[in-house]
Design a protein around this motif. Sequence first.
Motif, PDB file in Angstrom:
ATOM      1  N   LEU A 331     -81.273 -33.646  17.930  1.00  0.00           N
ATOM      2  CA  LEU A 331     -79.969 -34.141  17.522  1.00  0.00           C
ATOM      3  C   LEU A 331     -79.873 -34.365  16.019  1.00  0.00           C
ATOM      4  O   LEU A 331     -78.784 -34.306  15.438  1.00  0.00           O
ATOM      5  N   ILE A 334     -78.326 -31.311  14.490  1.00  0.00           N
ATOM      6  CA  ILE A 334     -77.029 -30.846  14.998  1.00  0.00           C
ATOM      7  C   ILE A 334     -75.906 -31.288  14.059  1.00  0.00           C
ATOM      8  O   ILE A 334     -75.783 -32.471  13.740  1.00  0.00           O
ATOM      9  N   LEU A 336     -72.417 -32.632  12.826  1.00  0.00           N
ATOM     10  CA  LEU A 336     -71.455 -33.555  13.417  1.00  0.00           C
ATOM     11  C   LEU A 336     -70.075 -32.909  13.321  1.00  0.00           C
ATOM     12  O   LEU A 336     -69.550 -32.694  12.223  1.00  0.00           O
ATOM     13  N   THR A 364     -79.030 -24.240   9.399  1.00  0.00           N
ATOM     14  CA  THR A 364     -78.301 -24.508  10.636  1.00  0.00           C
ATOM     15  C   THR A 364     -78.036 -23.193  11.365  1.00  0.00           C
ATOM     16  O   THR A 364     -77.584 -22.218  10.761  1.00  0.00           O
ATOM     17  N   GLU A 368     -76.902 -24.248  17.147  1.00  0.00           N
ATOM     18  CA  GLU A 368     -76.740 -25.664  16.791  1.00  0.00           C
ATOM     19  C   GLU A 368     -75.281 -25.995  16.479  1.00  0.00           C
ATOM     20  O   GLU A 368     -74.789 -27.070  16.845  1.00  0.00           O
ATOM     21  N   GLY A 372     -73.061 -28.580  18.556  1.00  0.00           N
ATOM     22  CA  GLY A 372     -72.368 -29.660  17.863  1.00  0.00           C
ATOM     23  C   GLY A 372     -70.890 -29.703  18.189  1.00  0.00           C
ATOM     24  O   GLY A 372     -70.301 -30.784  18.317  1.00  0.00           O
TER      25      GLY A 372
END
Length: 480
Positions: A331, A334, A336, A364, A368, A372
């Motif tokens: 997390l 990930i 936002l 990223t 992911e 997200g």
Amino acid sequence: MTPTITVDIGTTSIKLCVFDGDGALVASRRVTTPTVGDGVGEVYDIEALLDAVRDFVAGLEPALRRAVQRIALAGVGESGGLVGADLSLRSPMILWHDQRGAALLRDVTPAQRERVYAVTGLPVNANYALSKVAWALDHADGDTADALWLNVSEFVAALLTGRRWSEPSLASRTMALDLRERRPSREVCALLGVDPAIFPPLRPAALGVAMDPAIARTWGLDEVTVHVAGHDHMVGGVGADLQPGDMLDSTGTTEGILTLVRDPRTDAATAATKIAGGLACDGEFFTLFASIPTGGSAFATVRSLLDRDEAEVLALIDRAHRAYLDDEIDLGRIPLVLPRFRGSPPPDKDASARGAIAGVGTDTTAVELVFGCFLGLARQFADVWALFGADLDRVKVIGPAASNPLWLQLKADLLGAPVSAAGVDEIVSRGAQALAHGIRRPWDDALPREIAPDPRRHRMLQDGVSSSAARWEHLKAMPA
């Protein structure tokens, strides 16, 4: 039950179905909802809409067509237009999200807004019909002395029967109906100079009206009754056999959250949440409802952001889901995602709000970002549900999300509540048939798939929510 044609007029498409007497789906078609510009915004192309329904009926096998005994219509709740006694339109048939009446609400005082909610259960907002009615009266084509305000599904019913009426759940989305008295409020209508007589009498879904015999013959139908089933999300609640303690998660272009209450909640604290109160289709319960502007449309947004086709995005969702179940999601990596791609939900209800993404790094990955996005959808969903202040025994999911395992599992884990996803399509249409016959169908008829929350993942997500709370609130507070 008897064989029934159902027409579900949605934001982006019209769902046309035929169900047999046992409630089995025997024919269906989906067509794009026809709209045209009118110089102010987009409005329904009623002629094209009626053509789409007629073409569907004409394409049925003759024996099936002759067996049909009912037509049941559901539709978006806040749409509508002025319709004369001769069934001619005296105004455009305005879409639910149209804001052309917004200027008429600017001078409504805070005290008046509080009073509107206390009477109607609705926050003052241009989405609801009352400001559109006032705008339409100011810009009407010709005399409006004999005009009544009809929702789009009510207008189609009028064209088929020659009669004008309103269904209770749709009437409760006008911002004119007194929830307790179940009639238009003279006090609220007066705020915009509207005569409450502009709103037609209420007729429950089970009480149909005979189809005009000449139209029935032209369409190849025998004796048929026409029923307005109601507001599409509320009709979906009937199709899902919604019970107190259940939450309906109705996913489409938008995402609707619906629960049943025995008495209307119109106090100041509930008003502050901007959750909408209303009447349930069956007349027994009242409803609490919130619309999240970004629902199934998030899939198209992800496709656009990543410049991927549908199959590629589905593959990314599958990879993200498998990684999540295999405990391979960090997390901390990930992004936002605040998924306000089409505006913000209650309590802000800002149509101009847009989404934001934070925490993207050079490494990223697409998986992911997809994770997200759906985590953001689930988080926004949980935020809105928290406004209801209601107990939650089970979430019933209908619409596109019912076939998205990642979205379902994230909701179950984040809320810590079991999720039951419909295993068949067209729950709204199934609800429309049931309402036209005055019955309820058990949820098991929808062949639901059960998704249990995982306690460990629930704790992990809750920890992630807590650790990113300040950033999440910062994104929500950004100017539109």
